[in-house]
Design an enzyme around this catalytic site. Structure first.
Site, PDB file in Angstrom:
ATOM      1  N   ASN A  81      53.455  36.628  24.986  1.00 39.30           N
ATOM      2  CA  ASN A  81      54.160  37.902  25.158  1.00 39.30           C
ATOM      3  C   ASN A  81      55.420  37.990  24.301  1.00 39.30           C
ATOM      4  O   ASN A  81      55.887  39.094  24.020  1.00 39.30           O
ATOM      5  CB  ASN A  81      54.516  38.030  26.656  1.00 39.30           C
ATOM      6  N   TYR A 146      57.841  46.666  12.626  1.00 43.90           N
ATOM      7  CA  TYR A 146      57.276  46.329  13.944  1.00 43.90           C
ATOM      8  C   TYR A 146      55.756  46.490  13.925  1.00 43.90           C
ATOM      9  O   TYR A 146      55.015  45.605  14.355  1.00 43.90           O
ATOM     10  CB  TYR A 146      57.918  47.235  14.996  1.00 43.90           C
ATOM     11  N   THR A 181      62.729  47.847  29.259  1.00 41.68           N
ATOM     12  CA  THR A 181      63.311  46.496  29.229  1.00 41.68           C
ATOM     13  C   THR A 181      64.510  46.527  28.272  1.00 41.68           C
ATOM     14  O   THR A 181      64.747  47.530  27.581  1.00 41.68           O
ATOM     15  CB  THR A 181      62.311  45.448  28.705  1.00 41.68           C
TER      16      THR A 181
HETATM   17  N1  LIG Z   1      59.428  47.164  26.103  1.00 41.99           N
HETATM   18  C1  LIG Z   1      58.538  47.936  25.490  1.00 41.99           C
HETATM   19  O1  LIG Z   1      58.652  49.179  25.403  1.00 41.99           O
HETATM   20  C2  LIG Z   1      57.299  47.305  24.904  1.00 41.99           C
HETATM   21  C3  LIG Z   1      56.220  48.161  24.597  1.00 41.99           C
HETATM   22  C4  LIG Z   1      55.077  47.598  24.026  1.00 41.99           C
HETATM   23  C5  LIG Z   1      55.020  46.231  23.781  1.00 41.99           C
HETATM   24  N2  LIG Z   1      56.095  45.453  24.080  1.00 41.99           N
HETATM   25  C6  LIG Z   1      55.969  44.021  23.797  1.00 41.99           C
HETATM   26  O2  LIG Z   1      56.125  43.296  24.993  1.00 41.99           O
HETATM   27  C7  LIG Z   1      56.653  42.006  24.700  1.00 41.99           C
HETATM   28  C8  LIG Z   1      57.848  41.746  25.591  1.00 41.99           C
HETATM   29  O3  LIG Z   1      58.830  42.733  25.299  1.00 41.99           O
HETATM   30  P1  LIG Z   1      60.024  43.080  26.300  1.00 41.99           P
HETATM   31  O4  LIG Z   1      60.164  44.549  26.284  1.00 41.99           O
HETATM   32  O5  LIG Z   1      59.887  42.347  27.563  1.00 41.99           O
HETATM   33  O6  LIG Z   1      61.231  42.498  25.427  1.00 41.99           O
HETATM   34  P2  LIG Z   1      62.506  41.622  25.810  1.00 41.99           P
HETATM   35  O7  LIG Z   1      62.994  41.970  27.158  1.00 41.99           O
HETATM   36  O8  LIG Z   1      63.421  41.715  24.654  1.00 41.99           O
HETATM   37  O9  LIG Z   1      61.880  40.156  25.870  1.00 41.99           O
HETATM   38  C9  LIG Z   1      61.415  39.522  24.705  1.00 41.99           C
HETATM   39  C10 LIG Z   1      61.088  38.086  25.057  1.00 41.99           C
HETATM   40  O10 LIG Z   1      60.632  37.422  23.879  1.00 41.99           O
HETATM   41  C11 LIG Z   1      61.374  36.218  23.718  1.00 41.99           C
HETATM   42  N3  LIG Z   1      61.504  35.865  22.313  1.00 41.99           N
HETATM   43  C12 LIG Z   1      61.964  36.652  21.298  1.00 41.99           C
HETATM   44  N4  LIG Z   1      61.990  35.968  20.155  1.00 41.99           N
HETATM   45  C13 LIG Z   1      61.515  34.719  20.440  1.00 41.99           C
HETATM   46  C14 LIG Z   1      61.301  33.543  19.671  1.00 41.99           C
HETATM   47  N5  LIG Z   1      61.587  33.492  18.348  1.00 41.99           N
HETATM   48  N6  LIG Z   1      60.826  32.445  20.293  1.00 41.99           N
HETATM   49  C15 LIG Z   1      60.565  32.461  21.624  1.00 41.99           C
HETATM   50  N7  LIG Z   1      60.735  33.538  22.401  1.00 41.99           N
HETATM   51  C16 LIG Z   1      61.214  34.660  21.814  1.00 41.99           C
HETATM   52  C17 LIG Z   1      62.726  36.523  24.365  1.00 41.99           C
HETATM   53  O11 LIG Z   1      63.342  35.341  24.816  1.00 41.99           O
HETATM   54  P3  LIG Z   1      64.588  34.600  24.124  1.00 41.99           P
HETATM   55  O12 LIG Z   1      65.492  35.624  23.525  1.00 41.99           O
HETATM   56  O13 LIG Z   1      65.163  33.836  25.266  1.00 41.99           O
HETATM   57  O14 LIG Z   1      63.943  33.714  23.094  1.00 41.99           O
HETATM   58  C18 LIG Z   1      62.308  37.336  25.570  1.00 41.99           C
HETATM   59  O15 LIG Z   1      61.943  36.491  26.640  1.00 41.99           O
HETATM   60  C19 LIG Z   1      56.953  42.006  23.209  1.00 41.99           C
HETATM   61  O16 LIG Z   1      55.893  41.404  22.506  1.00 41.99           O
HETATM   62  C20 LIG Z   1      57.033  43.483  22.871  1.00 41.99           C
HETATM   63  O17 LIG Z   1      56.724  43.763  21.525  1.00 41.99           O
HETATM   64  C21 LIG Z   1      57.210  45.941  24.654  1.00 41.99           C
END
Ligand SMILES: NC(=O)c1ccc[n+]([C@@H]2O[C@H](COP(=O)([O-])OP(=O)(O)OC[C@H]3O[C@@H](n4cnc5c(N)ncnc54)[C@H](OP(=O)(O)O)[C@@H]3O)[C@@H](O)[C@H]2O)c1
Length: 231
Positions: A81, A146, A181
């Site tokens: 994720n 992205y 988020t």
């Molecule tokens: N929120 C949305 O609208 C949305 C919509 C569609 C898809 N998504 C996808 O859902 C997933 C989660 O997104 P979210 O909204 O929950 O974002 P978020 O709250 O920013 O969380 C992102 C997570 O990824 C981790 N991460 C980022 N870079 C990393 C790295 N280099 N190594 C290891 N861990 C890493 C972060 O942890 P650390 O910073 O602690 O490393 C955090 O736990 C992503 O793939 C995003 O593209 C989100």
């Protein structure tokens, strides 16, 4: 709920947002949960293992996988994720920003699957979920970097579905729409024309529920792709 009792589930990007909600939902369903992210402290407590790793770094992904196999065994479930986000028009996106998005949204997915999927297949089963996005199949303005990563992730997923067909591993791409988020914090969607208000977005628990659904299908069922969004 004990739907995942006795299963080991690894969730990347589980320090916050969707990944944290998935880890909580899996824990509540009885799984032993391994959380991975850059800002977690390495520790093992109450049937939960936290591993600090930057998943864009091949050596750290290899070290993480070695630790998982040594301390918990080959996971029954992997939810990859971890991801990043950028909203910028093409002309304003720097090469470094493009590289950063592709590294976290595509390269990390390659590295994690390369380390974990073959050992799951060797054991003849398991669930492997990749978290994509509505932007893995629809083009939006300001999404060049992205979308390049997320479309690439969908290509990787579809290739792995074909390559691991018959292995017993169930592979799913979950593609959520906008979810409230911290990923949105730098972009202030409430005051950005053309974007949904945060209150109208999915909740992280909505996405976690969908992923729990995928992880609780019988071994004979494969959900190739699950798209979800706010109404
Ligand atoms: N929120 C949305 O609208 C949305 C919509 C569609 C898809 N998504 C996808 O859902 C997933 C989660 O997104 P979210 O909204 O929950 O974002 P978020 O709250 O920013 O969380 C992102 C997570 O990824 C981790 N991460 C980022 N870079 C990393 C790295 N280099 N190594 C290891 N861990 C890493 C972060 O942890 P650390 O910073 O602690 O490393 C955090 O736990 C992503 O793939 C995003 O593209 C989100």
């Amino acid at each position: 709920m004990t739907a995942l009792a006795g299963r080991v589930a690894l969730v990347t990007g589980a320090s916050r947002g969707i990944g944290a909600a998935v880890a909580d939902a899996f824990g509540a369903a009885g799984a032993t949960v391994i959380r991975v992210a850059r800002t977690l402290e390495d520790r093992s407590r109450d049937g939960r293992l936290d591993i600090r790793a930057d998943l864009t770094d091949a050596a750290q992904v290899a070290g993480m996988s070695e630790r998982v196999r040594a301390e918990a065994g080959v996971p029954d479930i992997v939810v990859h994720n971890a991801g990043g986000f950028l909203l910028k028009r093409l002309a304003d996106t720097t090469p470094a920003e493009f590289d950063q998005q592709v590294r976290i949204n595509l390269r990390a997915a390659f590295l994690v699957s390369r380390e974990l999927l073959p050992s799951m297949a060797a054991l003849g089963g398991g669930t492997y979920v990749s978290v994509g996005s509505v932007a893995d199949h629809v083009g939006f303005p300001e999404n060049a970097a992205y979308a390049a990563g997320k479309y690439g992730l969908r290509g990787l997923h579809e290739t792995l579905v074909a390559e691991y067909r018959g292995s017993g591993v169930q592979l799913t791409l979950v593609s959520p729409g906008p979810t409230d988020t911290g990923i949105w914090d730098p972009f202030d969607p409430d005051h950005r024309p053309g974007f949904p208000a945060r209150s109208a977005m999915l909740r992280p628990s909505d996405v976690a529920d969908a992923i729990l659904f995928v992880a609780t299908r019988p071994p004979s069922v494969q959900v190739d792709w699950l798209r979800l969004g706010p109404i």
